[in-house]
Scaffold this motif. Structure first.
Motif, PDB file in Angstrom:
ATOM      1  N   UNK A  62       0.677  -1.504  -0.201  1.00  5.18           N
ATOM      2  CA  UNK A  62      -0.270   0.045   0.182  1.00  5.18           C
ATOM      3  C   UNK A  62       0.438   1.345  -0.067  1.00  5.18           C
ATOM      4  N   UNK A  63       0.744   2.288  -1.036  1.00  5.62           N
ATOM      5  CA  UNK A  63       1.428   3.846  -0.900  1.00  5.62           C
ATOM      6  C   UNK A  63       0.698   4.621   0.043  1.00  5.62           C
ATOM      7  N   UNK A  64      -0.294   4.366   1.105  1.00  7.12           N
ATOM      8  CA  UNK A  64      -0.964   5.459   2.080  1.00  7.12           C
ATOM      9  C   UNK A  64      -2.179   5.893   1.025  1.00  7.12           C
ATOM     10  N   UNK A  65      -2.497   7.111   0.685  1.00 11.33           N
ATOM     11  CA  UNK A  65      -3.475   7.350   0.526  1.00 11.33           C
ATOM     12  C   UNK A  65      -3.160   7.798  -0.629  1.00 11.33           C
ATOM     13  N   UNK A  66      -3.142   7.129  -1.755  1.00  7.44           N
ATOM     14  CA  UNK A  66      -3.354   7.259  -2.729  1.00  7.44           C
ATOM     15  C   UNK A  66      -4.093   8.630  -3.907  1.00  7.44           C
ATOM     16  N   UNK A  67      -5.399   8.243  -3.727  1.00  4.73           N
ATOM     17  CA  UNK A  67      -5.641   9.943  -4.074  1.00  4.73           C
ATOM     18  C   UNK A  67      -5.652  10.955  -3.380  1.00  4.73           C
ATOM     19  N   UNK A  68      -5.442  10.916  -2.245  1.00  2.00           N
ATOM     20  CA  UNK A  68      -4.958  12.131  -1.589  1.00  2.00           C
ATOM     21  C   UNK A  68      -3.148  12.531  -2.666  1.00  2.00           C
ATOM     22  N   UNK A  69      -2.462  12.036  -3.169  1.00  4.18           N
ATOM     23  CA  UNK A  69      -1.456  12.202  -3.791  1.00  4.18           C
ATOM     24  C   UNK A  69      -0.021  11.531  -3.286  1.00  4.18           C
ATOM     25  N   UNK A  70      -0.419  10.175  -2.352  1.00  4.76           N
ATOM     26  CA  UNK A  70       0.776   9.751  -1.633  1.00  4.76           C
ATOM     27  C   UNK A  70       1.098   8.272  -2.756  1.00  4.76           C
ATOM     28  N   UNK A  71       2.124   8.580  -2.445  1.00  8.22           N
ATOM     29  CA  UNK A  71       2.980   7.510  -3.137  1.00  8.22           C
ATOM     30  C   UNK A  71       3.915   6.986  -2.456  1.00  8.22           C
ATOM     31  N   UNK A  72       3.854   5.856  -1.748  1.00  4.28           N
ATOM     32  CA  UNK A  72       4.734   5.202  -0.484  1.00  4.28           C
ATOM     33  C   UNK A  72       4.873   6.401   0.338  1.00  4.28           C
ATOM     34  N   UNK A  73       4.858   5.057   1.294  1.00  5.60           N
ATOM     35  CA  UNK A  73       5.269   5.526   2.663  1.00  5.60           C
ATOM     36  C   UNK A  73       6.171   4.747   3.667  1.00  5.60           C
ATOM     37  N   UNK A  74       7.416   4.808   2.583  1.00  5.78           N
ATOM     38  CA  UNK A  74       9.100   3.763   3.248  1.00  5.78           C
ATOM     39  C   UNK A  74       9.314   5.441   3.918  1.00  5.78           C
ATOM     40  N   UNK A  75       9.890   6.511   2.911  1.00  4.05           N
ATOM     41  CA  UNK A  75      10.695   7.475   3.449  1.00  4.05           C
ATOM     42  C   UNK A  75       9.774   8.818   4.113  1.00  4.05           C
ATOM     43  N   UNK A  76       8.370   8.617   4.245  1.00  8.73           N
ATOM     44  CA  UNK A  76       7.605   9.702   5.132  1.00  8.73           C
ATOM     45  C   UNK A  76       7.893   9.273   6.687  1.00  8.73           C
ATOM     46  N   UNK A  77       7.985  10.774   7.493  1.00  7.38           N
ATOM     47  CA  UNK A  77       8.394  10.425   9.170  1.00  7.38           C
ATOM     48  C   UNK A  77       6.837  10.865   9.336  1.00  7.38           C
ATOM     49  N   UNK A  78       7.002   9.688  11.036  1.00  9.32           N
ATOM     50  CA  UNK A  78       5.967   9.887  11.051  1.00  9.32           C
ATOM     51  C   UNK A  78       4.985   8.910  10.760  1.00  9.32           C
ATOM     52  N   UNK A  79       5.476   8.176   9.885  1.00  2.39           N
ATOM     53  CA  UNK A  79       4.295   7.172   9.462  1.00  2.39           C
ATOM     54  C   UNK A  79       4.800   5.418   9.949  1.00  2.39           C
ATOM     55  N   UNK A  80       5.397   5.067  10.716  1.00  2.00           N
ATOM     56  CA  UNK A  80       5.504   4.579  11.023  1.00  2.00           C
ATOM     57  C   UNK A  80       4.853   3.065  11.267  1.00  2.00           C
ATOM     58  N   UNK A  81       3.473   3.363  12.049  1.00  2.00           N
ATOM     59  CA  UNK A  81       3.126   2.789  11.780  1.00  2.00           C
ATOM     60  C   UNK A  81       2.146   2.284  11.194  1.00  2.00           C
ATOM     61  N   UNK A  82       1.586   2.848  10.020  1.00  2.00           N
ATOM     62  CA  UNK A  82       1.564   2.346   8.635  1.00  2.00           C
ATOM     63  C   UNK A  82       2.403   1.440   7.869  1.00  2.00           C
ATOM     64  N   UNK A  83       3.487   2.169   7.755  1.00  2.00           N
ATOM     65  CA  UNK A  83       4.228   1.757   7.349  1.00  2.00           C
ATOM     66  C   UNK A  83       4.511  -0.150   7.391  1.00  2.00           C
ATOM     67  N   UNK A  84       4.268  -0.431   8.826  1.00  2.00           N
ATOM     68  CA  UNK A  84       4.839  -1.704   8.913  1.00  2.00           C
ATOM     69  C   UNK A  84       3.476  -2.324   8.503  1.00  2.00           C
ATOM     70  N   UNK A  85       1.673  -1.162   9.361  1.00  2.48           N
ATOM     71  CA  UNK A  85       1.055  -2.593   8.986  1.00  2.48           C
ATOM     72  C   UNK A  85       1.001  -2.560   7.518  1.00  2.48           C
ATOM     73  N   UNK A  86       1.037  -1.303   6.489  1.00  2.00           N
ATOM     74  CA  UNK A  86       1.464  -1.673   4.328  1.00  2.00           C
ATOM     75  C   UNK A  86       2.377  -3.225   4.574  1.00  2.00           C
TER      76      UNK A  86
END
Length: 265
Positions: A62-86
């Protein structure tokens, strides 16, 4: 002989997603890939794979919120939980689909944070993901994506991707080498193939015509030569057909634009 996989997110869009598996098999594909499977149950996708004798060779976490323009979570600060879940979610699908590769998108570089800070975070998260994926015998893939199509994408050069593989230092981290993105971002594609494929870091290749991302026999890249280079180097991985069919807009759909493939399968 080179092996080609149909990208079902881009090909056969004239059909509902679950009907694209049959179409791909009918056209001679032995494998498929796509962006995200999460709108469907993994068991339903597995049923289509088995029914049509197809291998699942790649999909994205999962890239995060694709419709909001997110294209991945791996380098996003503060998104550790969502990255692990993905990653957990992707591995569950990978096991059910018997898929050996997951593409983990880097994300859009956040303003106000240095490249070095985000790279440190990126490497840490990829190392964690690789350790988890190794328990399932799954490879994690990273892909340089050109910043014309995805402005601000954190990972957009081949040399940086291969440097990340070295920094993470996990045997199941590989580069997804999209020759279309390579051409748009850097050019000199044949020499980059010759440089990087022999390293063993390239785990998957994707193709499309450049500059418009249509069929591979359209545009400035001469794929017969690039395929020859891959064969000379002994590349035995899959080649994903991730392009937007132009000829497929006419009656016959995607299949009408596959003349380029028929001599190769």
């Amino acid at each position: 002989m080179l092996q080609f996989a149909a990208n079902l997110s881009m090909l056969y869009q004239e059909l509902d997603f679950l009907d694209r598996f049959k179409a791909a098999a009918t056209d001679g594909f032995k494998a498929v890939e796509y962006l995200f499977p999460y709108d469907f149950k993994a068991v339903d996708i597995a049923e289509r794979l088995n029914a049509h004798g197809l291998q699942q060779v790649l999909f994205n976490a999962s890239p995060g919120n694709w419709t909001a323009g997110e294209r991945g979570l791996a380098c996003l600060l503060g998104r550790e939980g969502e990255f692990c879940q993905s990653i957990d979610q992707a591995l569950e699908y990978a096991v059910t689909l018997n898929c050996p590769r997951i593409h983990v998108m880097a994300g859009i570089q956040a303003e106000g944070h240095s490249y070095e800070t985000l790279m440190e975070l990126y490497v840490q998260r990829l190392r964690w993901a690789c350790k988890l994926a190794a328990k399932k015998d799954v490879d994690i893939l990273i892909e340089p994506i050109n910043t014309r199509d995805m402005p601000g994408f954190f990972l957009h050069r081949q040399d940086r991707a291969h440097a990340v593989v070295v920094a993470v230092d996990m045997p199941n981290l590989k580069v997804q080498m999209d020759l279309y993105h390579c051409q748009v971002a850097e050019g000199d594609v044949a020499m980059k193939i010759r440089k990087y494929v022999p390293t063993g870091h390239v785990g998957h290749i994707q193709i499309a015509g450049s500059p418009a991302r249509h069929e591979p026999d359209m545009g400035e890249l001469h794929y017969p030569y690039l395929f020859q280079v891959l064969e000379e180097l002994g590349y035995v991985g899959w080649i994903g057909c991730e392009y937007r069919p132009l000829r497929g807009a006419v009656p016959g759909g995607t299949s009408a634009g596959l003349q380029w493939l028929k001599p190769l399968v």
